[in-house]
Design a protein around this motif. Sequence first.
Motif: not given
Length: 243
Positions: A164-169, A199-204, A207-210
């Motif tokens: 579900a997370q990957l589909l949302l992304l 590319i994750c802008i804020n990898p540190n 959150n959801f994206f990192s």
Amino acid sequence: MGIDLVESWASDNSLPLAHSKTALLRLGPRNSSHPYTIGGSLIDSVDSVRDLGLLIEPNLKFTRHINRAVALALLRSKQLLKSFKSNSPQFYIFLFKTYVLPLVEYCSVVYSPPPSSKLAHKLETPLRFFSRKILQRCNTPYCSYSDRLSQLDLFSMRHRRLKAQLLLLYNLIIGASYFPSLETHVRLSSSSRRPMSLICINPNCSNFFSTVIPIWNALTINVPHFLCPSEFNSLLVNNIARF
């Protein structure tokens, strides 16, 4: 102050706010204890609040929501087992997917805990319990949880949340779902060899994206072109472990 503006707008439009149904949730340990009022009435501070069916706590851990969802799912599972008698595992699976899964999957992309956490293991409890009970009822020898999932053609709650997370992304990337200022969180790589690399802008930042982007990149590393929705769904089904 924003609260005063909302109150003034509501009053001007003959939509008085329900003071008794208004609560104050302070997020974070450093949040000030400044009092807030509506129409001269003090807004009561609470340690959790329900918003669109999701229990939110100051630390944003969603522990109470998960505990409540699991308790309700177990209760519903026991009610189903008590109310229906059958020798067909598929009949019980249909009941579980219809009446129990929605309780533990609602908003799962919002509160999804780390895979190895106690809360993640707790979310597996209803499916562990129900799969064991239905195989017992159908006179099937005992087997492990992972074997039961394979035998019943089911996927773990962890698998379902990750999908579900990957589909949302994916939907965010292609513009099928909206996220404000998405470009400040993630962007597509310019690599021609890896057209789906992100590319994750804020990898540190936790959150959801990192959390999801590294998994996305691992799954799409050998993809030669940007996949359409059906192709991406097939990629997830074939590459995410059932358990």
